[in-house]
Write a protein that holds these residues in place. Structure first.
Motif, PDB file in Angstrom:
ATOM      1  N   ALA A  23       1.055  -1.320  -0.037  1.00  0.00           N
ATOM      2  CA  ALA A  23      -0.068  -0.124  -0.099  1.00  0.00           C
ATOM      3  C   ALA A  23       0.865   1.329   0.145  1.00  0.00           C
ATOM      4  CB  ALA A  23      -0.863  -0.112   1.103  1.00  0.00           C
ATOM      5  N   ILE A  24       0.735   1.848  -1.276  1.00  0.00           N
ATOM      6  CA  ILE A  24       2.048   2.844  -1.488  1.00  0.00           C
ATOM      7  C   ILE A  24       1.459   4.284  -1.279  1.00  0.00           C
ATOM      8  CG2 ILE A  24       3.763   3.828  -2.885  1.00  0.00           C
ATOM      9  CD1 ILE A  24       3.532   0.947  -4.438  1.00  0.00           C
ATOM     10  N   ARG A  25       2.259   5.061  -0.625  1.00  0.00           N
ATOM     11  CA  ARG A  25       1.809   6.551  -0.349  1.00  0.00           C
ATOM     12  C   ARG A  25       3.134   7.553  -0.370  1.00  0.00           C
ATOM     13  NH1 ARG A  25      -0.758   8.728   5.335  1.00  0.00           N
ATOM     14  NH2 ARG A  25      -0.363  10.825   4.778  1.00  0.00           N
ATOM     15  N   TYR A  53       8.174  -6.305  -6.217  1.00  0.00           N
ATOM     16  CA  TYR A  53       8.154  -7.701  -5.766  1.00  0.00           C
ATOM     17  C   TYR A  53       7.040  -8.306  -5.115  1.00  0.00           C
ATOM     18  CZ  TYR A  53      12.566  -8.688  -8.198  1.00  0.00           C
ATOM     19  OH  TYR A  53      13.597  -8.918  -9.037  1.00  0.00           O
ATOM     20  N   SER A  54       5.970  -7.243  -4.809  1.00  0.00           N
ATOM     21  CA  SER A  54       4.746  -7.497  -4.225  1.00  0.00           C
ATOM     22  C   SER A  54       3.807  -8.094  -5.003  1.00  0.00           C
ATOM     23  CB  SER A  54       4.079  -6.548  -3.430  1.00  0.00           C
ATOM     24  OG  SER A  54       4.850  -6.125  -2.622  1.00  0.00           O
ATOM     25  N   SER A  55       2.794  -8.987  -4.747  1.00  0.00           N
ATOM     26  CA  SER A  55       1.993  -9.623  -5.571  1.00  0.00           C
ATOM     27  C   SER A  55       0.965  -8.474  -6.215  1.00  0.00           C
ATOM     28  CB  SER A  55       0.988 -10.615  -4.916  1.00  0.00           C
ATOM     29  OG  SER A  55       1.591 -11.396  -3.940  1.00  0.00           O
ATOM     30  N   ARG A  56       0.690  -7.563  -5.824  1.00  0.00           N
ATOM     31  CA  ARG A  56      -0.143  -6.394  -6.128  1.00  0.00           C
ATOM     32  C   ARG A  56       0.252  -5.090  -5.503  1.00  0.00           C
ATOM     33  NH1 ARG A  56      -5.624  -8.478  -8.123  1.00  0.00           N
ATOM     34  NH2 ARG A  56      -4.058  -9.352  -9.463  1.00  0.00           N
ATOM     35  N   ARG A  57      -0.021  -4.012  -5.947  1.00  0.00           N
ATOM     36  CA  ARG A  57       0.239  -2.934  -5.348  1.00  0.00           C
ATOM     37  C   ARG A  57      -1.036  -2.001  -5.214  1.00  0.00           C
ATOM     38  NH1 ARG A  57       3.723  -5.147  -7.531  1.00  0.00           N
ATOM     39  NH2 ARG A  57       2.409  -5.498  -9.072  1.00  0.00           N
ATOM     40  N   VAL A  58      -1.458  -1.176  -4.243  1.00  0.00           N
ATOM     41  CA  VAL A  58      -2.493  -0.314  -4.331  1.00  0.00           C
ATOM     42  C   VAL A  58      -1.749   1.084  -3.759  1.00  0.00           C
ATOM     43  CG1 VAL A  58      -4.639   0.350  -2.924  1.00  0.00           C
ATOM     44  CG2 VAL A  58      -4.204  -2.014  -3.209  1.00  0.00           C
ATOM     45  N   ALA A  59      -1.863   2.027  -4.725  1.00  0.00           N
ATOM     46  CA  ALA A  59      -1.225   3.288  -4.606  1.00  0.00           C
ATOM     47  C   ALA A  59      -2.215   4.459  -4.578  1.00  0.00           C
ATOM     48  CB  ALA A  59      -0.296   3.231  -5.842  1.00  0.00           C
ATOM     49  N   SER A 105      -3.084  -4.089 -13.575  1.00  0.00           N
ATOM     50  CA  SER A 105      -3.801  -4.695 -12.611  1.00  0.00           C
ATOM     51  C   SER A 105      -3.861  -4.003 -11.128  1.00  0.00           C
ATOM     52  CB  SER A 105      -3.426  -6.322 -12.485  1.00  0.00           C
ATOM     53  OG  SER A 105      -2.059  -6.192 -12.275  1.00  0.00           O
ATOM     54  N   ASP A 106      -2.719  -3.189 -10.985  1.00  0.00           N
ATOM     55  CA  ASP A 106      -2.891  -2.518  -9.499  1.00  0.00           C
ATOM     56  C   ASP A 106      -3.727  -1.475  -9.697  1.00  0.00           C
ATOM     57  OD1 ASP A 106      -0.460  -4.067  -9.023  1.00  0.00           O
ATOM     58  OD2 ASP A 106       0.523  -2.577 -10.073  1.00  0.00           O
ATOM     59  N   LEU A 107      -4.059  -1.151  -8.302  1.00  0.00           N
ATOM     60  CA  LEU A 107      -5.112  -0.016  -8.034  1.00  0.00           C
ATOM     61  C   LEU A 107      -4.826   1.277  -7.833  1.00  0.00           C
ATOM     62  CD1 LEU A 107      -7.730  -2.458  -5.918  1.00  0.00           C
ATOM     63  CD2 LEU A 107      -7.583  -1.958  -8.485  1.00  0.00           C
ATOM     64  N   ILE A 108      -5.304   2.129  -8.075  1.00  0.00           N
ATOM     65  CA  ILE A 108      -4.962   3.863  -7.755  1.00  0.00           C
ATOM     66  C   ILE A 108      -5.985   4.348  -6.836  1.00  0.00           C
ATOM     67  CG2 ILE A 108      -4.198   5.931  -8.512  1.00  0.00           C
ATOM     68  CD1 ILE A 108      -2.900   4.605 -11.056  1.00  0.00           C
TER      69      ILE A 108
END
Length: 807
Positions: A591-593, A606-612, A685-688
């Motif tokens: 979970a990126i900020r 390298y994570s399975s998915r990113r939520v930014a 496929s990542d979420l913003i």
């Protein structure tokens, strides 16, 4: 949650604010139609088209990626009013002229959809008066919506109801603005300039008055009223330049025209300062005119001097003694300033006293609660604390006594006494306006909690005010492991799994969330724990940045004592940690900020998915310290190039590698989550997520959804590389750049090593390699460079000054 579905928005007015509001709507995937007057010459949409083109050049960038400007649909009032019927929300953002706005409302009213909300982005005109031009059927769906400039970056949006506005309309709009646009909403009363501008501009005018009184220069004042005071780093006068002196003058005029000595006891301090009058007369409107209180000539910054009407060298700093005072705890800090004898200390006490005095006198008329006023000043003017928070932290009763003493002695800007509720009743008994029960509402005489709209259930740790005792992410939930570097925990709210939660959370605790060996140990432990008992793992911290990368400072002592083998071991451990995350048996969601740089970027990819969050700045920046990405970043670039080439009919890996190589070699950082996706650090496929405070909620739910869908980690596959021929092609371009003077010899050395790694080294094109093989090349390149004197100069320069060294 409300089902008010905003499928399309119309923005009326393609000026500075209207165009930027349209840009932000595009950023968050909301289709938008931007209206303005028909052009007198050329195409009828010429005014809008020019405004949209201008968005691409504005700094700071209003668009996440410049090419998205094409998604703004241009329109004009002569040909396209029928398009309003397709819009669920209409935002008016034309010039601050009551007569122009009323005329436009009469024109658009017949075309507005029967369910649509109409809102004015006025910065201070009466919303109730504006509503008078609307038909009766539309009045319940009309309100004020005040964005702050620049709207992409400023968190505050004020919503203002009229007596006719339906309550559910404001609830629906607050929901959309909070979750859809990513903003912090404060509801203001329909009074001149609402909350933030009313208090903020009055504060700036008061500051300018005190500056005259104490004879301080603008640069010294900005040094005192910036970060040292817990406010925006630009201070007072540089902030005015950024806002625009004409804009500031307009807001001041609104105060002057709509208030009087009878309605505002501080009215006497609202006169336009002589220096502002003179700058406006000279056409020096601030940053946009390249001259205001300050002017930049080459590399030199000059400040305006009213007496001579000339610019003189700037750069004076405040006395260090006041810097030390401002670092003291609040009670001690204010006591020292209150009893200070020097002009800078007396000035600081005066502006703080004035802000407390003004906020207390006007709270009942402009806001529902003290929390709304404090949030408005934090989110709209970049303050670390609102005026009531600072007052309460410093000791409510003592500060109140000091303020009243100054009022009685004629030292304050107004003779108006502090309200009775300051000295007696619930506030005095509680020691301030913010309590665990809620914040003070002087109209109802009660402490009132925040509105509990369903949208706020998406915020596990929303911003809170001092004294509210809101849950803190550092201590909330159930802790499973904690040390100085990392905390592994679960949310109490997530009750179905073991230990109170189904998803494990890893929160990095180091400074700037740098990745040390201890952080790697914690992440390894997190994966093992999650695989045993949880549905997934979320890497999240409640503040920015996500991570600035490897902790170079922690590596240096081992390097000095043992040599390069210590660095190789540390890099190898980081690489193994990244692979452990990638191949974990449970989904790992980052979970990126804020910044995710270097090792922080590698942790994310390298994570399975990113939520930014929208404001996420992701990139591999190791070149800036003379190194190459060493924790799997270059391996990621090579693997993604191979995967993308396999999906294309064109199997030339080099074509898919070029962008990733360039991003790493030039240390490109995405200036938004959208641009980070364009650079390849986020996938489709990542979420913003527009609102930073919803990150954890979305990340946990994403991890659960992935687990419920039967998540399995990817197979460990070999993949083809571009080989020595690809490396030779890149190397040829680098030689031309070096010989042409575009890059230094050291930059050439670093970029050559990056090319060596991402092409797979000395192998044939198409050779199949493993991630471990490429990571070995990464480590070798990293360790070769760390021993090189020019790299060491860059590392030490960054550690000592925080700025890159070019050598």
């Amino acid at each position: 949650m409300s089902r008010f579905n905003v499928k399309k928005v119309a923005v009326l007015g393609a000026g500075v604010m209207g165009a930027q509001i349209a840009a932000h709507l595009v950023n968050v995937k909301v289709p938008v139609v931007l209206f303005d007057l028909p052009a007198k010459e050329g195409p009828k949409n010429g005014i809008v088209t020019k405004a949209v083109e201008g968005l691409k050049k504005l700094k700071p960038a209003p668009l996440g990626v410049a090419e998205d400007a094409a998604l703004i649909q241009p329109a004009n009032y002569e040909e396209h009013l029928a398009r309003l019927s397709e819009c669920d929300l209409v935002i008016e953002a034309i010039a601050e002229r009551m007569d122009w706005k009323l005329d436009l409302y009469r024109k658009i009213a017949p075309h507005v959809a029967p369910h649509a909300i109409v809102a004015s982005n006025t910065s201070g005109l009466s919303i109730t008066r504006l509503s008078e031009a609307l038909p009766e059927a539309l009045k319940p769906r009309f309100c004020g919506i005040h964005f702050f400039n620049p709207p992409r970056y400023m968190y505050l949006v004020e919503l203002i109801a009229t007596p006719s506005t339906r309550a559910e309309i404001l609830d629906d709009l607050e929901t959309f603005v909070t979750s859809g646009l990513g903003k912090g909403v404060v509801r203001a009363k329909d009074t001149p300039n609402f909350i933030a501008n009313r208090v903020g501009i009055a504060g700036m005018l008061a500051t300018m008055k005190e500056v005259e009184k104490f004879g301080l220069s603008y640069d010294v004042v900005d040094d005192l009223t910036g970060k040292k005071l817990g406010r925006a780093s630009s201070g007072t006068f540089r902030t005015a330049d950024v806002v625009g002196l004409d804009t500031m003058a307009h807001v001041i005029k609104t105060l002057q025209d709509t208030l009087s000595a009878d309605t505002d006891p501080f009215y006497g301090s609202f006169g336009t300062p002589p220096v502002l009058k003179k700058l406006l007369e000279l056409g020096h409107l601030g940053q946009k005119a390249k001259a205001g209180f300050y002017k930049k000539v080459g590399r030199d910054v000059l400040r305006f001097e009213l007496d001579s009407e000339e610019y003189v060298p700037a750069g004076q700093k405040a006395d260090e003694v006041y810097g030390r005072m401002l670092r003291k705890p609040a009670a001690e800090r204010l006591k020292l300033l209150r009893h200070s004898e020097g002009p800078q200390g007396r000035f600081l006490w005066a502006i703080l006293r004035n802000s407390f005095h003004y906020a207390a006198v006007h709270l009942a008329s402009i806001a529902d609660t003290a929390r709304d006023l404090d949030f408005a000043m934090r989110w709209g003017f970049g303050m670390k604390q609102g005026p009531f928070e600072l007052w309460q932290e410093a000791g409510w009763a003592q500060v109140a006594a000091w303020i009243q003493e100054d009022i009685d002695a004629g030292e304050a800007l107004s003779k108006a006494p502090l309200p009775d509720w300051v000295f007696q009743g619930p506030v005095a008994e509680a020691g301030g306006v913010h309590t665990p029960e809620g914040s003070w509402n002087p109209t109802t005489g009660r402490f009132e909690p925040r509105r509990l709209l369903p949208v706020y259930r998406r915020q596990h740790f929303p911003e809170s005010v001092l004294g509210s005792n809101a849950p803190r992410y550092e201590t909330a939930g159930k802790t499973l492991h904690e040390d100085a570097s990392i905390r592994l925990w679960t949310l109490d709210a997530d009750q179905d799994g073991p230990f109170g939660g189904q998803v494990l959370i890893a929160s990095i605790k180091t400074k700037m969330h740098a990745i040390s060996p201890e952080v790697c140990e914690g992440l390894t432990q997190a994966v093992e724990l999650a695989e045993k008992a949880y549905q997934g793992l979320v890497v999240w911290s409640g503040d920015e940045p996500f991570s600035v990368g490897a902790d170079l400072q922690a590596m240096l002592p081992a390097f000095m004592a043992v040599g390069v083998s210590a660095i190789e071991d540390a890099e190898g451990f980081m690489q193994q940690t990244m692979l452990k995350l990638r191949y974990a048996a449970v989904p790992v969601v980052s979970a990126i900020r804020g910044m995710a740089l270097g090792g922080g970027c590698e942790l994310a990819v390298y994570s399975s998915r990113r939520v930014a969050a929208m404001e996420s700045y992701i990139g591999l920046v190791e070149v800036g310290v003379g190194l190459v990405p060493g924790a799997g970043g270059l391996t990621y670039i090579a693997r993604r190039a191979a995967e993308n080439s396999q999906l294309s009919t064109d199997k030339d890996i080099l074509k898919f590698l070029t962008e990733g190589f360039t991003a790493a070699a030039m240390a490109k950082v995405g200036t938004s989550a959208l641009e980070s996706r364009k650079l390849g650090y986020l996938l489709d496929s990542d979420l913003i997520v527009p609102n930073k405070d919803e990150l954890l909620y979305v990340a946990i739910n994403e991890a659960k959804a992935m687990a419920d869908a039967g998540w399995r980690p990817p197979h460990r596959r070999m993949f083809p590389v571009a080989g020595r021929s690809g490396k030779a092609t890149i190397q040829g371009q680098l030689v031309n750049m070096r010989d042409g003077g575009f890059i230094s010899a050291h930059d050439f050395r670093i970029a050559s090593l990056i090319a060596h790694v991402v092409t797979g080294g000395d192998v044939d094109a198409g050779t199949l390699v493993t991630e471990e093989y490429l990571m070995t090349l990464e480590r070798q390149a990293f360790c070769e460079l760390v021993q090189y004197p020019k790299t060491q100069e860059r590392i030490l320069g960054m550690l000592s000054t925080g700025k890159p060294v070019r050598n």
